[in-house]
Scaffold this active site. Structure first.
Site, PDB file in Angstrom:
ATOM      1  N   GLY A  75       0.772  -1.239   0.000  1.00 14.15           N
ATOM      2  CA  GLY A  75       0.000   0.000   0.000  1.00 14.15           C
ATOM      3  C   GLY A  75       0.800   1.284   0.000  1.00 14.15           C
ATOM      4  O   GLY A  75       0.280   2.329   0.406  1.00 14.15           O
ATOM      5  N   SER A  76       2.049   1.265  -0.449  1.00 11.31           N
ATOM      6  CA  SER A  76       2.829   2.518  -0.482  1.00 11.31           C
ATOM      7  C   SER A  76       2.210   3.510  -1.467  1.00 11.31           C
ATOM      8  O   SER A  76       2.184   4.715  -1.209  1.00 11.31           O
ATOM      9  CB  SER A  76       4.285   2.237  -0.846  1.00 11.31           C
ATOM     10  OG  SER A  76       4.413   1.764  -2.180  1.00 11.31           O
ATOM     11  N   ASN A  77       1.674   3.028  -2.570  1.00 19.51           N
ATOM     12  CA  ASN A  77       1.009   3.942  -3.517  1.00 19.51           C
ATOM     13  C   ASN A  77      -0.300   4.458  -2.931  1.00 19.51           C
ATOM     14  O   ASN A  77      -0.626   5.634  -3.103  1.00 19.51           O
ATOM     15  CB  ASN A  77       0.761   3.237  -4.851  1.00 19.51           C
ATOM     16  CG  ASN A  77       1.989   3.232  -5.733  1.00 19.51           C
ATOM     17  OD1 ASN A  77       2.357   4.256  -6.294  1.00 19.51           O
ATOM     18  ND2 ASN A  77       2.623   2.087  -5.833  1.00 19.51           N
ATOM     19  N   ASN A 110      -3.949   2.227 -13.915  1.00 16.48           N
ATOM     20  CA  ASN A 110      -3.041   1.312 -13.222  1.00 16.48           C
ATOM     21  C   ASN A 110      -1.633   1.872 -13.271  1.00 16.48           C
ATOM     22  O   ASN A 110      -1.271   2.596 -14.201  1.00 16.48           O
ATOM     23  CB  ASN A 110      -3.064  -0.067 -13.900  1.00 16.48           C
ATOM     24  CG  ASN A 110      -2.154  -1.075 -13.211  1.00 16.48           C
ATOM     25  OD1 ASN A 110      -2.237  -1.257 -11.998  1.00 16.48           O
ATOM     26  ND2 ASN A 110      -1.276  -1.710 -13.971  1.00 16.48           N
ATOM     27  N   ARG A 145     -14.772 -14.651 -11.468  1.00 21.79           N
ATOM     28  CA  ARG A 145     -14.327 -13.251 -11.326  1.00 21.79           C
ATOM     29  C   ARG A 145     -15.481 -12.290 -11.566  1.00 21.79           C
ATOM     30  O   ARG A 145     -15.629 -11.272 -10.892  1.00 21.79           O
ATOM     31  CB  ARG A 145     -13.234 -12.933 -12.350  1.00 21.79           C
ATOM     32  CG  ARG A 145     -11.920 -13.631 -12.174  1.00 21.79           C
ATOM     33  CD  ARG A 145     -11.047 -13.345 -13.419  1.00 21.79           C
ATOM     34  NE  ARG A 145      -9.921 -14.249 -13.462  1.00 21.79           N
ATOM     35  CZ  ARG A 145      -8.724 -13.941 -12.958  1.00 21.79           C
ATOM     36  NH1 ARG A 145      -8.514 -12.762 -12.417  1.00 21.79           N
ATOM     37  NH2 ARG A 145      -7.735 -14.814 -12.992  1.00 21.79           N
ATOM     38  N   MET A 198      -3.471  -7.148  -7.644  1.00 21.62           N
ATOM     39  CA  MET A 198      -2.909  -8.247  -8.406  1.00 21.62           C
ATOM     40  C   MET A 198      -3.954  -9.218  -8.937  1.00 21.62           C
ATOM     41  O   MET A 198      -3.799 -10.425  -8.861  1.00 21.62           O
ATOM     42  CB  MET A 198      -1.864  -8.980  -7.566  1.00 21.62           C
ATOM     43  CG  MET A 198      -0.718  -8.105  -7.115  1.00 21.62           C
ATOM     44  SD  MET A 198       0.030  -7.182  -8.487  1.00 21.62           S
ATOM     45  CE  MET A 198       1.008  -8.459  -9.227  1.00 21.62           C
ATOM     46  N   ARG A 199      -5.035  -8.647  -9.494  1.00 20.31           N
ATOM     47  CA  ARG A 199      -6.025  -9.498 -10.152  1.00 20.31           C
ATOM     48  C   ARG A 199      -6.423  -8.893 -11.482  1.00 20.31           C
ATOM     49  O   ARG A 199      -6.607  -7.672 -11.579  1.00 20.31           O
ATOM     50  CB  ARG A 199      -7.268  -9.705  -9.264  1.00 20.31           C
ATOM     51  CG  ARG A 199      -6.931 -10.261  -7.904  1.00 20.31           C
ATOM     52  CD  ARG A 199      -8.014 -11.116  -7.318  1.00 20.31           C
ATOM     53  NE  ARG A 199      -8.253 -12.325  -8.102  1.00 20.31           N
ATOM     54  CZ  ARG A 199      -7.574 -13.460  -7.973  1.00 20.31           C
ATOM     55  NH1 ARG A 199      -6.560 -13.534  -7.138  1.00 20.31           N
ATOM     56  NH2 ARG A 199      -7.858 -14.526  -8.682  1.00 20.31           N
ATOM     57  N   LEU A 200      -6.557  -9.739 -12.470  1.00 20.82           N
ATOM     58  CA  LEU A 200      -6.960  -9.274 -13.792  1.00 20.82           C
ATOM     59  C   LEU A 200      -8.434  -8.874 -13.761  1.00 20.82           C
ATOM     60  O   LEU A 200      -9.269  -9.638 -13.283  1.00 20.82           O
ATOM     61  CB  LEU A 200      -6.733 -10.394 -14.814  1.00 20.82           C
ATOM     62  CG  LEU A 200      -6.804  -9.984 -16.284  1.00 20.82           C
ATOM     63  CD1 LEU A 200      -5.696  -9.002 -16.633  1.00 20.82           C
ATOM     64  CD2 LEU A 200      -6.756 -11.204 -17.190  1.00 20.82           C
ATOM     65  N   HIS A 242       2.419   0.667 -13.197  1.00 25.93           N
ATOM     66  CA  HIS A 242       3.201  -0.542 -13.470  1.00 25.93           C
ATOM     67  C   HIS A 242       4.690  -0.198 -13.392  1.00 25.93           C
ATOM     68  O   HIS A 242       5.117   0.839 -13.936  1.00 25.93           O
ATOM     69  CB  HIS A 242       2.834  -1.093 -14.853  1.00 25.93           C
ATOM     70  CG  HIS A 242       3.495  -2.381 -15.189  1.00 25.93           C
ATOM     71  ND1 HIS A 242       3.086  -3.588 -14.636  1.00 25.93           N
ATOM     72  CD2 HIS A 242       4.551  -2.658 -15.975  1.00 25.93           C
ATOM     73  CE1 HIS A 242       3.869  -4.549 -15.094  1.00 25.93           C
ATOM     74  NE2 HIS A 242       4.771  -4.024 -15.908  1.00 25.93           N
TER      75      HIS A 242
HETATM   76  N1  LIG Z   1      -7.930  -6.044 -17.345  1.00 30.33           N
HETATM   77  C1  LIG Z   1      -6.822  -5.657 -16.663  1.00 30.33           C
HETATM   78  N2  LIG Z   1      -6.699  -5.958 -15.356  1.00 30.33           N
HETATM   79  C2  LIG Z   1      -5.576  -5.559 -14.680  1.00 30.33           C
HETATM   80  C3  LIG Z   1      -4.551  -4.851 -15.337  1.00 30.33           C
HETATM   81  C4  LIG Z   1      -4.721  -4.542 -16.718  1.00 30.33           C
HETATM   82  O1  LIG Z   1      -3.868  -3.873 -17.348  1.00 30.33           O
HETATM   83  N3  LIG Z   1      -5.871  -4.952 -17.335  1.00 30.33           N
HETATM   84  N4  LIG Z   1      -3.390  -4.503 -14.640  1.00 30.33           N
HETATM   85  C5  LIG Z   1      -3.146  -5.364 -13.482  1.00 30.33           C
HETATM   86  C6  LIG Z   1      -1.990  -5.130 -12.601  1.00 30.33           C
HETATM   87  N5  LIG Z   1      -1.019  -6.197 -12.791  1.00 30.33           N
HETATM   88  C7  LIG Z   1       0.183  -5.692 -13.213  1.00 30.33           C
HETATM   89  O2  LIG Z   1       0.250  -4.458 -13.472  1.00 30.33           O
HETATM   90  C8  LIG Z   1      -1.245  -7.609 -12.603  1.00 30.33           C
HETATM   91  C9  LIG Z   1      -2.432  -8.084 -12.073  1.00 30.33           C
HETATM   92  C10 LIG Z   1      -2.658  -9.463 -11.903  1.00 30.33           C
HETATM   93  C11 LIG Z   1      -1.691 -10.387 -12.222  1.00 30.33           C
HETATM   94  C12 LIG Z   1      -1.975 -11.854 -12.011  1.00 30.33           C
HETATM   95  O3  LIG Z   1      -1.299 -12.712 -12.551  1.00 30.33           O
HETATM   96  N6  LIG Z   1      -2.995 -12.145 -11.172  1.00 30.33           N
HETATM   97  C13 LIG Z   1      -3.475 -13.537 -10.934  1.00 30.33           C
HETATM   98  C14 LIG Z   1      -3.638 -13.822  -9.440  1.00 30.33           C
HETATM   99  C15 LIG Z   1      -2.404 -13.451  -8.665  1.00 30.33           C
HETATM  100  C16 LIG Z   1      -2.663 -13.626  -7.151  1.00 30.33           C
HETATM  101  O4  LIG Z   1      -3.764 -14.078  -6.760  1.00 30.33           O
HETATM  102  O5  LIG Z   1      -1.757 -13.269  -6.389  1.00 30.33           O
HETATM  103  C17 LIG Z   1      -4.858 -13.662 -11.528  1.00 30.33           C
HETATM  104  O6  LIG Z   1      -5.519 -12.610 -11.758  1.00 30.33           O
HETATM  105  O7  LIG Z   1      -5.255 -14.815 -11.693  1.00 30.33           O
HETATM  106  C18 LIG Z   1      -0.493  -9.935 -12.764  1.00 30.33           C
HETATM  107  C19 LIG Z   1      -0.273  -8.556 -12.941  1.00 30.33           C
HETATM  108  C20 LIG Z   1      -4.371  -5.311 -12.601  1.00 30.33           C
HETATM  109  N7  LIG Z   1      -5.454  -5.855 -13.340  1.00 30.33           N
HETATM  110  N1  LIG Z   2       1.827  -5.632 -12.251  1.00 33.85           N
HETATM  111  C1  LIG Z   2       1.411  -4.746 -11.208  1.00 33.85           C
HETATM  112  C2  LIG Z   2       2.560  -4.344 -10.341  1.00 33.85           C
HETATM  113  O1  LIG Z   2       3.603  -4.979 -10.330  1.00 33.85           O
HETATM  114  N2  LIG Z   2       2.331  -3.276  -9.585  1.00 33.85           N
HETATM  115  C3  LIG Z   2       3.325  -2.794  -8.655  1.00 33.85           C
HETATM  116  O2  LIG Z   2       3.046  -3.326  -7.375  1.00 33.85           O
HETATM  117  C4  LIG Z   2       3.646  -2.449  -6.413  1.00 33.85           C
HETATM  118  C5  LIG Z   2       2.641  -2.216  -5.324  1.00 33.85           C
HETATM  119  O3  LIG Z   2       3.280  -1.595  -4.261  1.00 33.85           O
HETATM  120  P1  LIG Z   2       2.405  -0.951  -3.064  1.00 33.85           P
HETATM  121  O4  LIG Z   2       1.434  -2.020  -2.620  1.00 33.85           O
HETATM  122  O5  LIG Z   2       3.431  -0.609  -2.018  1.00 33.85           O
HETATM  123  O6  LIG Z   2       1.693   0.250  -3.632  1.00 33.85           O
HETATM  124  C6  LIG Z   2       3.982  -1.129  -7.148  1.00 33.85           C
HETATM  125  O7  LIG Z   2       5.376  -1.039  -7.354  1.00 33.85           O
HETATM  126  C7  LIG Z   2       3.277  -1.291  -8.482  1.00 33.85           C
HETATM  127  O8  LIG Z   2       3.930  -0.650  -9.567  1.00 33.85           O
END
Ligand SMILES: Nc1nc2c(c(=O)[nH]1)N[C@@H](CN(C=O)c1ccc(C(=O)N[C@@H](CCC(=O)O)C(=O)O)cc1)CN2
Ligand SMILES: NCC(=O)N[C@@H]1O[C@H](COP(=O)([O-])[O-])[C@@H](O)[C@H]1O
Length: 205
Positions: free
Chosen positions: A14-16, A110, A68, A93-95, A112
């Site tokens: 949660g730093s962001n 988002n 989902r 971290m979920r799509l 990245h």
């Molecule tokens: N439709 C979109 N959703 C999300 C995006 C995007 O651009 N389009 N950005 C992501 C953020 N992200 C990296 O930036 C990212 C999110 C999720 C995953 C991933 O592999 N998730 C797995 C589960 C992982 C877990 O449970 O720990 C999953 O969804 O099955 C990788 C990168 C946010 N969403």
């Molecule tokens: N693919 C998505 C991804 O890698 N996002 C990255 O997760 C970190 C979250 O940090 P935070 O929880 O301290 O904000 C951040 O560095 C962000 O860019």
């Protein structure tokens, strides 16, 4: 017209999220307010940050839903009820599926930790180090149906040297994130971001 209402989605430290909350308190978020934290990890550190800041949090566990789409339909209903203007993913971290992406088209962003389109997905920093790049950085982009494929809003470069390791690159990138993300959110709050096809323009004040 009330303040521009932001919901932050996060799964980790949660730093962001904290940078956005601090920016709002300092008047650096363009008048926007962080009204809600959403997390798929109820025990994540970010949830404690929201509680400490007195910001409402909504947590859920994806395993409690068949699909989902099921949990995203609930999220959309809640976001609409709370009149959220902008969804800010910050280490979420979920799509997202078309349920969220279509409901908030042009209103989900988002951050990245690489210069997209290089190194999308997970462990972008590790990917960059392994590849041996001399320049990496941070990208803020619109969220679309693909993974990290949405139109790019802003980028900041972070140089690497021969001595750069995972920890130092992560620290440098996250320092840039903490500055860039609040600035980008303030552009949205001020209505200065225009999107045409994939071209993003930020109108100068
Ligand atoms: N439709 C979109 N959703 C999300 C995006 C995007 O651009 N389009 N950005 C992501 C953020 N992200 C990296 O930036 C990212 C999110 C999720 C995953 C991933 O592999 N998730 C797995 C589960 C992982 C877990 O449970 O720990 C999953 O969804 O099955 C990788 C990168 C946010 N969403
Ligand atoms: N693919 C998505 C991804 O890698 N996002 C990255 O997760 C970190 C979250 O940090 P935070 O929880 O301290 O904000 C951040 O560095 C962000 O860019």
């Amino acid at each position: 017209m009330g303040a521009y209402r932001v919901a932050v989605f996060a799964s980790g430290q949660g730093s962001n999220f904290q940078a956005l909350v601090d920016a709002a308190a300092d008047g650096r978020l363009g008048g926007a307010e962080v009204k809600l934290l959403v997390s798929d990890k109820p025990a994540a550190t970010v949830v404690g940050r929201a509680q400490a800041a007195g910001i409402e949090s909504y947590t859920f566990q994806p395993k409690d839903y068949a699909t989902r789409e099921d949990y995203e339909r609930e999220l959309v209903g809640m976001l609409r009820e709370k009149e959220i203007d902008l969804v800010v993913l910050a280490g979420y971290m979920r799509l997202l599926t078309s349920v969220m992406v279509e409901a908030f088209a042009g209103r989900i962003i988002n951050i990245h930790p690489s210069l997209l389109p290089a190194f999308p997905g997970k462990d972008a920093i590790g990917q960059a180090l392994h590849y041996g790049v001399k320049l990496s950085g941070v990208t803020v982009h619109f969220v679309d149906g693909g993974m990290d494929t949405g139109p790019i809003i802003a980028q900041r470069a972070v140089p690497l040297t021969e001595e750069t390791a995972q920890e130092s690159l992560t620290a440098a990138i996250q320092a840039e994130e903490r500055t860039l993300y609040p600035e980008v959110v303030s552009w949205f709050a001020e209505g200065r971001v225009k999107l045409e096809d994939r071209k993003v323009t930020v109108i100068q004040r």
